[in-house]
Design an enzyme around this catalytic site. Structure first.
Site, PDB file in Angstrom:
ATOM      1  N   GLY A 149       0.850  -1.170   0.000  1.00  0.00           N
ATOM      2  CA  GLY A 149       0.000   0.000   0.000  1.00  0.00           C
ATOM      3  C   GLY A 149       0.893   1.230   0.000  1.00  0.00           C
ATOM      4  O   GLY A 149       1.899   1.293   0.726  1.00  0.00           O
ATOM      5  N   CYS A 150       0.565   2.221  -0.821  1.00  0.00           N
ATOM      6  CA  CYS A 150       1.465   3.365  -1.006  1.00  0.00           C
ATOM      7  C   CYS A 150       1.695   4.135   0.298  1.00  0.00           C
ATOM      8  O   CYS A 150       2.829   4.486   0.637  1.00  0.00           O
ATOM      9  CB  CYS A 150       0.937   4.284  -2.098  1.00  0.00           C
ATOM     10  N   ASN A 151       0.628   4.388   1.033  1.00  0.00           N
ATOM     11  CA  ASN A 151       0.775   5.112   2.296  1.00  0.00           C
ATOM     12  C   ASN A 151       1.525   4.283   3.324  1.00  0.00           C
ATOM     13  O   ASN A 151       2.357   4.795   4.081  1.00  0.00           O
ATOM     14  CB  ASN A 151      -0.598   5.487   2.863  1.00  0.00           C
ATOM     15  N   SER A 154       5.266   4.104   2.655  1.00  0.00           N
ATOM     16  CA  SER A 154       5.886   5.408   2.892  1.00  0.00           C
ATOM     17  C   SER A 154       6.130   5.643   4.379  1.00  0.00           C
ATOM     18  O   SER A 154       7.241   5.999   4.804  1.00  0.00           O
ATOM     19  CB  SER A 154       5.001   6.523   2.322  1.00  0.00           C
TER      20      SER A 154
END
Length: 346
Positions: A149-151, A154
């Protein structure tokens, strides 16, 4: 050797970004693209910027269509991949850009997603600390990969060095500015231009965002015992990008130099996760179109906290780039093949 590739969900943002990056890959050849409601349409009608694929037509997303390829990338809505992956041959490299194979905790899946729980796969963030090493080791030779998942990736990359080095308490606060492309291409009222332009809109407030259990899972891999994560994303008017500010209390006696040394050690030699010089802060503009995560870290001495900022392109390092980077490792190819650290400016 050239590997044949099918991309499912090719009409969406994530699928389109996988295709854009694969167009420059010398060892992977896209021969099949699929979609759901858009099946039967020319790919160029849905992805007009992908001129090198103008000859392809979107087919139905079925196991029968996807089977027979060496590599399959799935860019489907959450909950849609599991039924398909269960029917694909074991010798096919499958990279799922959705959430279906990310979580190891069935209870967390039931709480944040619901529906059938699927087997967890190797997690596609090679640079993330795990059990004294890095997740890269688990991706080499893997046949089944869950892109992140991108979030979640990060936030995890931003703060994990402090966990691994034992410098911070496990009370993590993350606030993110995110672009609406992270929510996908389907029409949603909060993502309309008239709702987004000129405004900053928080969502998933109060512990309800689906990426929270993924972050907790990642931090445990990095060495946390029982991390607590307060996670607040804010939708801002940029098409793509994430700027996350992640803070945590420092343990007594920890110095600013120790913090700097820990983050430098964590990402020394990494091509795609780069620590910026002290006093320099990441910007989303500098990672646009790149598979790069830029990190800045400092200590707020008055508050007794570490402050880590990270900028990524949510569609590249946050999704498609991570998927291809992981596939390269699985296939024994150079990890950075078809990926760039250079952004697009202005």
């Amino acid at each position: 050797m050239t590997y044949t590739v099918a991309v499912a969900g090719a009409s969406g943002y994530a699928g389109g970004e996988v295709l854009r990056l694969l167009a420059g890959h010398p060892d992977l050849e896209v021969t099949t693209v699929t979609a759901s409601s858009n099946a039967g349409k020319p790919l160029a009608l849905l992805q007009p910027h992908l001129r090198s694929y103008a000859h392809l037509t979107l087919q139905e997303t079925t196991p029968e269509v996807l089977a027979g390829h060496d590599v399959v990338f799935l860019a489907l809505p959450h909950g849609a991949s599991g039924a398909i992956t269960a029917q694909l041959p074991d010798d096919v490299l499958v990279v799922d850009c959705g959430a279906d194979h990310r979580l190891t905790d069935e209870a967390a899946w039931a709480k944040f997603y619901g529906g059938e729980f699927n087997e967890p796969w190797a997690y596609g963030v090679p640079e993330l600390a795990a059990d004294g090493g890095k997740l890269r080791d688990r991706l080499v030779g893997a046949k089944k990969i869950a892109a992140p998942g991108c979030n979640a990736s990060s936030v995890s990359l931003a703060i994990a060095p402090g966990i691994t080095a034992g410098l911070i308490d496990e009370d993590i606060v993350a606030v993110l500015a995110v672009g609406p492309s992270g929510a996908g291409k389907s029409l949603k009222l909060p993502n309309l231009a008239s709702e987004v332009l000129g405004s900053a809109n928080p969502y998933g407030v109060g512990g309800g965002h689906r990426h929270i259990p993924e972050i907790i899972q990642n931090l445990k891999l990095a060495g946390a015992a029982d991390p607590k994560v307060s996670f607040t994303p804010v939708l801002v008017p940029m098409a793509r990008g994430i700027l996350a500010t992640v803070t945590a209390p420092l343990k007594p006696g920890v110095t600013k130099q120790q913090v700097r040394d820990a983050w430098e050690a964590a990402y020394a030699g990494e091509q795609f996760v780069q620590l910026l010089p002290e006093g320099t802060w990441p910007r989303t503009a500098d990672v646009l179109g790149a598979n790069t995560a830029l990190i800045g870290v400092t200590v707020d001495e008055a508050a007794g906290k570490v402050v880590a900022l990270i900028a990524v392109d949510n569609l590249v390092k946050g999704t498609a780039g991570a998927a291809i980077q992981s596939a390269n490792l699985a296939l024994g190819l150079p990890e950075g093949t078809a990926l760039t650290t250079n952004g697009v400016a202005p």
